[in-house]
Write a protein that holds these residues in place. Structure first.
Motif, mmCIF file in Angstrom:
data_model
loop_
_atom_site.group_PDB
_atom_site.id
_atom_site.type_symbol
_atom_site.label_atom_id
_atom_site.label_comp_id
_atom_site.label_asym_id
_atom_site.label_seq_id
_atom_site.Cartn_x
_atom_site.Cartn_y
_atom_site.Cartn_z
ATOM 1 N N VAL A 101 0.870 -1.166 0.000
ATOM 2 C CA VAL A 101 0.000 0.000 0.000
ATOM 3 C C VAL A 101 0.906 1.215 0.000
ATOM 4 O O VAL A 101 1.839 1.300 0.800
ATOM 5 C CB VAL A 101 -0.915 0.018 1.241
ATOM 6 C CG1 VAL A 101 -1.624 1.359 1.375
ATOM 7 C CG2 VAL A 101 -1.942 -1.103 1.162
ATOM 8 N N VAL B 6 -3.344 7.385 -0.815
ATOM 9 C CA VAL B 6 -3.414 5.998 -0.389
ATOM 10 C C VAL B 6 -3.863 5.119 -1.559
ATOM 11 O O VAL B 6 -4.861 5.405 -2.196
ATOM 12 C CB VAL B 6 -4.414 5.823 0.767
ATOM 13 C CG1 VAL B 6 -4.460 4.367 1.205
ATOM 14 C CG2 VAL B 6 -4.018 6.695 1.924
ATOM 15 N N GLN B 7 -3.109 4.062 -1.811
ATOM 16 C CA GLN B 7 -3.424 3.201 -2.944
ATOM 17 C C GLN B 7 -2.938 1.784 -2.665
ATOM 18 O O GLN B 7 -1.840 1.606 -2.149
ATOM 19 C CB GLN B 7 -2.719 3.751 -4.177
ATOM 20 C CG GLN B 7 -3.200 3.110 -5.453
ATOM 21 C CD GLN B 7 -2.466 3.646 -6.660
ATOM 22 O OE1 GLN B 7 -1.691 4.594 -6.566
ATOM 23 N NE2 GLN B 7 -2.707 3.039 -7.797
ATOM 24 N N MET B 8 -3.774 0.794 -2.987
ATOM 25 C CA MET B 8 -3.322 -0.589 -2.871
ATOM 26 C C MET B 8 -2.626 -0.947 -4.171
ATOM 27 O O MET B 8 -3.251 -1.035 -5.212
ATOM 28 C CB MET B 8 -4.503 -1.546 -2.661
ATOM 29 C CG MET B 8 -4.063 -2.989 -2.500
ATOM 30 S SD MET B 8 -5.346 -4.174 -2.961
ATOM 31 C CE MET B 8 -6.463 -4.026 -1.603
ATOM 32 N N SER C 152 -0.647 -3.745 -4.611
ATOM 33 C CA SER C 152 -0.931 -5.150 -4.844
ATOM 34 C C SER C 152 -1.443 -5.761 -3.562
ATOM 35 O O SER C 152 -1.008 -5.401 -2.485
ATOM 36 C CB SER C 152 0.311 -5.889 -5.336
ATOM 37 O OG SER C 152 1.350 -5.753 -4.419
ATOM 38 N N ASP C 153 -2.390 -6.677 -3.731
ATOM 39 C CA ASP C 153 -2.906 -7.400 -2.583
ATOM 40 C C ASP C 153 -1.986 -8.595 -2.341
ATOM 41 O O ASP C 153 -1.083 -8.850 -3.128
ATOM 42 C CB ASP C 153 -4.346 -7.852 -2.875
ATOM 43 C CG ASP C 153 -5.113 -8.095 -1.580
ATOM 44 O OD1 ASP C 153 -4.486 -8.103 -0.502
ATOM 45 O OD2 ASP C 153 -6.345 -8.272 -1.642
ATOM 46 N N PHE C 154 -2.223 -9.352 -1.257
ATOM 47 C CA PHE C 154 -1.302 -10.412 -0.892
ATOM 48 C C PHE C 154 -1.139 -11.437 -2.011
ATOM 49 O O PHE C 154 -2.115 -11.948 -2.540
ATOM 50 C CB PHE C 154 -1.778 -11.100 0.389
ATOM 51 C CG PHE C 154 -1.606 -10.224 1.587
ATOM 52 C CD1 PHE C 154 -0.349 -10.057 2.162
ATOM 53 C CD2 PHE C 154 -2.677 -9.532 2.125
ATOM 54 C CE1 PHE C 154 -0.172 -9.232 3.257
ATOM 55 C CE2 PHE C 154 -2.506 -8.706 3.221
ATOM 56 C CZ PHE C 154 -1.252 -8.551 3.786
ATOM 57 N N GLY D 260 -6.243 1.125 6.266
ATOM 58 C CA GLY D 260 -6.584 0.336 5.085
ATOM 59 C C GLY D 260 -5.771 -0.945 5.035
ATOM 60 O O GLY D 260 -6.281 -2.022 4.740
ATOM 61 N N GLY D 261 -4.489 -0.839 5.336
ATOM 62 C CA GLY D 261 -3.599 -1.994 5.302
ATOM 63 C C GLY D 261 -3.990 -3.033 6.338
ATOM 64 O O GLY D 261 -4.007 -4.236 6.058
ATOM 65 N N MET E 267 -6.798 -5.032 5.191
ATOM 66 C CA MET E 267 -6.370 -6.058 4.220
ATOM 67 C C MET E 267 -5.866 -7.299 4.950
ATOM 68 O O MET E 267 -6.113 -8.431 4.518
ATOM 69 C CB MET E 267 -5.241 -5.517 3.336
ATOM 70 C CG MET E 267 -5.695 -4.587 2.244
ATOM 71 S SD MET E 267 -4.307 -3.640 1.548
ATOM 72 C CE MET E 267 -3.340 -4.950 0.777
#
Lengths: 220, 652
Positions: free
Chosen positions: A68, A73-75, A77-79, A104-105, A108
């Motif tokens: 993140v 704020v931007q994701m 990549s996810d896991f 946010g993190g 996730m």
């Protein structure tokens, strides 16, 4: 496996690779102050990170990375396991909404753990790695409370890395563990250390403490 | 120990110096080096000084070697010493061509690291693992620290146990213990105990063995990693301690469910099922778990009972099942469990229809939620600045009237007409002047600028919102995959077309092969001397198939007559050719097409897998952006509304 049993989404990922997972979330400051050499070094560090992890076949199946960035704020990549992780090319812009990034993190991480549980996949305590060279420009008190609660319940380990210029005072109020100060712009050393630490953890036993190598990239 | 990278002189047990070569590996206890001039052996040098006890253990182990032990393990062969006589390490055989067992039991790495391995292979490797355990147990050893890092497997399913110096050994009445263990391979009765000073038994090993066999037969799943239906965390160690075998007959009572998309225990024959139930039973510590030999016998029988799936040649399972468990698993998850690349023409293992289900069950992020709120739009109250502005402006008229009233009042006094007129004009001028002065003091410039700034900010935020929270990226990737799906379907058509073309070319190829059977060297053509024959050969004209006018004219010294005769020779042969449609065609041609199709399929398959990952990532990124940007968007929206309403109010 009964015919009527529902297969939750993501099952294919775990059918293919049922190894225990070792999730690691990177919260990266990409605000305007990181412009120039710092962001370049950070990008190089992330490339190193992937290379070093790729050398360890077990870590490639167990470690999962998510990124993140903040400012904004931007994701990114996810896991996902390192073989799928593409080192990004980060650019700097905007302010430092650290509080929103942390909240946010952590959400996730909650969701990822629920996925592990639903798929019967064991997991290690997640790592959260915050890297910043500034101070939050949004309200961070709620995020700090979440970090404290999560650490107390052993829900994750939160580590803050202060790059030159960071507000260490606020960082030490967010992170339960004392923040580490990056000496110079040694991002590559930092990520090489992180990679070998994750390799180490992914070979260890879930729930057992691991003694990590001293972070050579940190100021004493 | 600083001498580790460049070790000082090391001597073998006969006092001969060894030259250590390249570093091969590093473990928790020490480093493994090549030995120069002895490629079949390696040296493990400990990083900590060796205790006398440990040195004695290595000597004892070296003495108890047997051919069986040497085949199944990397057993220490001798103790290594420094010139001072201090023990420093051990010598052991090199294990080449073997890979970590986890590379075999995880489907993902199995496909690349053990491409030929099907379930028969896994059953065989598991049986071989039992042989290794039995051999150690029968030499009164205990592996003790059973774990997935201690077993290597070769491409022929043979198994070698490594890290043998940590085994528990009994020799000449003396017992050397093992101080370590890995919890997820540790039996319930030892969970949570300190391993130092703990005497281990083969029955403890047999728990770890059962776990390893389970991992191998059940696609890398741990028998105690399931879905826990109670509340709280259920790590594997706790599940072991509490006898919660997720696949067992008592799984419901243990509040455990096997993970979704896994095979049930009854894909095994009843005797093997019973072995697992016994190994993980509550009373197994007392009653005894199945021994390595029992497992070995049962697995050997199991392997003999396996039949090939009618749908997929890479699937093997026990006979008498309603359907193939691997087809079901692959169908449910879309994951290829075994590699089918072993032979050309193998049935496809990538089932696009099954895989596509994964894509369709992935819920799209849906249309972009609006940041605009029509309710707020009508209810926005004026800001304090605008209210103050309006309040102040309300006084302008009374003040101006009051100032103008003074001279005007004079106009009503009995004065000459001219004077009255003067006061009236003065009053009007004063009124206008006062109004102008007051207005100049209260400028709307600030409101105009505020409105512009907030409007621009809102436009920026809205653009970001659309870009990051909009479904565009997801929908585009999804459409791209639809296109690839079309390409996948066309592959079958392309294949049949190519095959048809091949069939059409069949006669041409048969004719050519026939002509190739007649060598120029054997031709009886007037004027074709042996030297001319060898000249033809040097020009690549060796058989009747190579004869054609153009080629012959390039050969020097060949006259028209000779060329015509040669062509006639070929024609005479060709007249004897009879096309036989029933003859099998050139296998190579078909192979080539099949290979090409395999390459296409493999590439598309990789695209589909990557596409699914991308969709997952994009979806999560979009949903994340919707949460993380919403507050900022709402703020910008309200700020913009406010500034616009204020401006409207003050300019009215």
């Amino acid at each position: 496996m009964s015919d009527l049993e529902q297969i939750p989404f993501g099952a294919s990922e775990f059918a293919e690779n049922p190894e225990p997972r070792c999730p690691c979330l990177l919260l990266l400051d990409t605000s305007q102050s990181m412009a120039g050499v710092p962001i370049e070094e950070l990008n190089q560090g992330l490339a190193t990170f992937k290379q070093e992890l790729a050398a360890d076949t077990l870590a490639m199946k167990r470690v999962e990375l998510a990124i993140v960035t903040f400012g904004p704020v931007q994701m990114l990549s996810d896991f996902q396991t390192p073989d799928r992780f593409m080192p990004p090319n980060l650019t700097s812009s905007g302010d430092t909404p650290m509080g929103a990034a942390i909240s946010g993190g952590l959400e996730m991480i909650r969701q990822r753990k629920a996925t592990y549980k639903a798929n019967g996949v064991p997991y290690y305590r997640p790592w959260v790695f915050l890297i910043t060279d500034g101070a939050p420009t949004d309200s961070w008190e709620a995020a700090a409370a979440e970090v404290r609660a999560g650490e107390e319940q052993r829900g994750f380990s939160f580590l803050a890395v202060a790059v030159e210029g960071a507000n260490v005072d606020i960082l030490s109020r967010i992170s339960v563990r004392p923040p580490l100060k990056l000496s110079g712009l040694r991002f590559r050393d930092l990520f090489a250390w992180l990679s070998s630490s994750l390799s180490h953890v992914s070979r260890s036993q879930i729930g057992q403490g691991v003694r990590l190598a001293p972070p050579g990239w940190a100021e004493v | 120990m600083s001498g580790l990278q460049q070790p000082v002189e090391v001597l073998d047990s006969r006092g001969q110096p060894l030259r250590l070569g390249r570093k091969i590996g590093q473990g928790g206890e020490g480093t493994v080096f090549e030995i120069v001039g002895a490629p079949e052996t390696v040296a493990k040098i400990y990083s900590q000084p060796m205790l006398p006890q440990r040195a004695e253990k290595i000597r004892a182990m070296a003495a108890m070697r047997t051919p069986e032990i040497e085949k199944l393990t990397a057993w220490p062969t001798e103790l290594l010493l420094l010139r001072s006589g201090a023990p420093v390490g051990l010598k052991m055989p090199t294990v080449v061509g073997h890979k970590d067992i986890h590379q075999l039991y995880s489907p993902k790495s199995r496909r690349s690291e053990f491409p030929g391995a099907d379930w028969r292979f896994l059953v065989r490797a598991a049986a071989n693992l039992c042989r290794a355990f039995a051999t150690v147990h029968e030499a009164s050893g205990v592996i003790a620290d059973v774990n997935h890092g201690g077993v290597l497997v070769a491409q022929d399913a043979r198994v070698r146990l490594i890290d043998c110096d940590s085994f528990q050994i009994t020799a000449s009445g003396k017992r050397y213990l093992c101080d370590v263990g890995v919890p997820i391979f540790t039996p319930p009765e030892l969970q949570g105990l300190v391993f130092t000073g703990l005497v281990r038994t083969p029955n403890h090993d047999n728990f770890g063995l059962a776990v390893l066999i389970f991992l191998m037969l059940f696609m890398g799943r741990h028998p105690f990693a399931g879905r826990y239906l109670g509340t709280g965390e259920m790590p594997v160690e706790r599940a072991i301690r509490e006898h919660r075998f997720a696949y067992g007959v008592n799984h419901a009572a243990a509040q455990m469910q096997p993970p979704p998309g896994t095979a049930p225990l009854n894909i095994l024959s009843a005797p093997v099922v019973r072995l697992f139930e016994r190994a993980f039973a509550r009373d197994a510590a007392r009653a005894g778990r199945p021994t390595a030999r029992e497992w070995m016998a049962a697995l050997d029988v199991l392997e003999g009972e396996l039949v090939q799936c009618t749908a997929s040649s890479s699937h093997w399972h026990i006979a008498g099942l309603q359907d193939c468990p691997w087809c079901r698993m692959e169908g449910a998850t879309g994951v290829g469990l075994f590699s089918a690349t072993a032979s050309v023409g193998a049935t496809r293992y990538f089932d696009l229809d099954a895989f596509w289900k994964q894509i369709t069950t992935l819920e799209p992020p849906g249309p972009l939620p609006s940041l605009v709120n029509p309710v707020a739009e009508n209810r926005i109250p004026l800001s304090p600045y605008a209210r103050q502005f309006r309040r102040r402006r309300r006084f302008h008229l009374p003040i101006a009237l009051f100032v103008a009233a003074l001279p005007m009042a004079a106009a009503f006094v009995d004065l000459p007409v001219l004077a009255r007129l003067f006061f009236i004009v003065t009053g009007i001028i004063l009124f206008v002047l006062v109004k102008l002065v007051l207005k100049a003091q209260l400028s709307t410039i600030g409101f105009i600028e505020r409105e512009r700034a907030y409007r621009e900010q809102w436009e920026g935020v809205l653009a970001e919102w659309k870009a990051k929270a909009g479904p565009g990226a997801f929908d585009a990737r999804r459409a791209e995959l639809e296109r690839l799906r079309g390409a996948w379907r066309e592959l079958d058509e392309i294949r049949s077309r190519r095959m048809a073309e091949t069939a059409a070319g069949k006669e041409i190829r048969q004719r050519r092969r026939f002509l190739e059977g007649f060598e120029v060297a054997d031709a009886e053509v007037p004027g074709l001397t042996p030297s001319r024959k060898s000249l033809l050969e040097s020009f690549g004209i060796e058989t009747a198939a190579d004869i054609d006018e153009k080629a012959l004219y390039t050969v020097p010294d060949f006259g028209v007559k000779l060329i015509d005769d040669l062509i006639a020779w070929r024609a005479a042969i060709e007249r004897r050719f009879r096309f036989d449609a029933s003859q099998p065609d050139d296998i190579q041609e078909i192979d080539l097409i099949e290979r090409e199709m395999l390459v296409h399929r493999a590439r598309l398959e990789a695209e589909f897998r990557r596409g699914l990952q991308d969709l997952q990532q994009l979806r999560n990124q979009i949903l994340f952006a919707r949460t993380s940007l919403h507050g900022k968007g709402q703020d910008a929206y309200i700020d913009n509304l406010q500034a616009a309403a204020d401006l409207k109010a003050v300019t009215k």
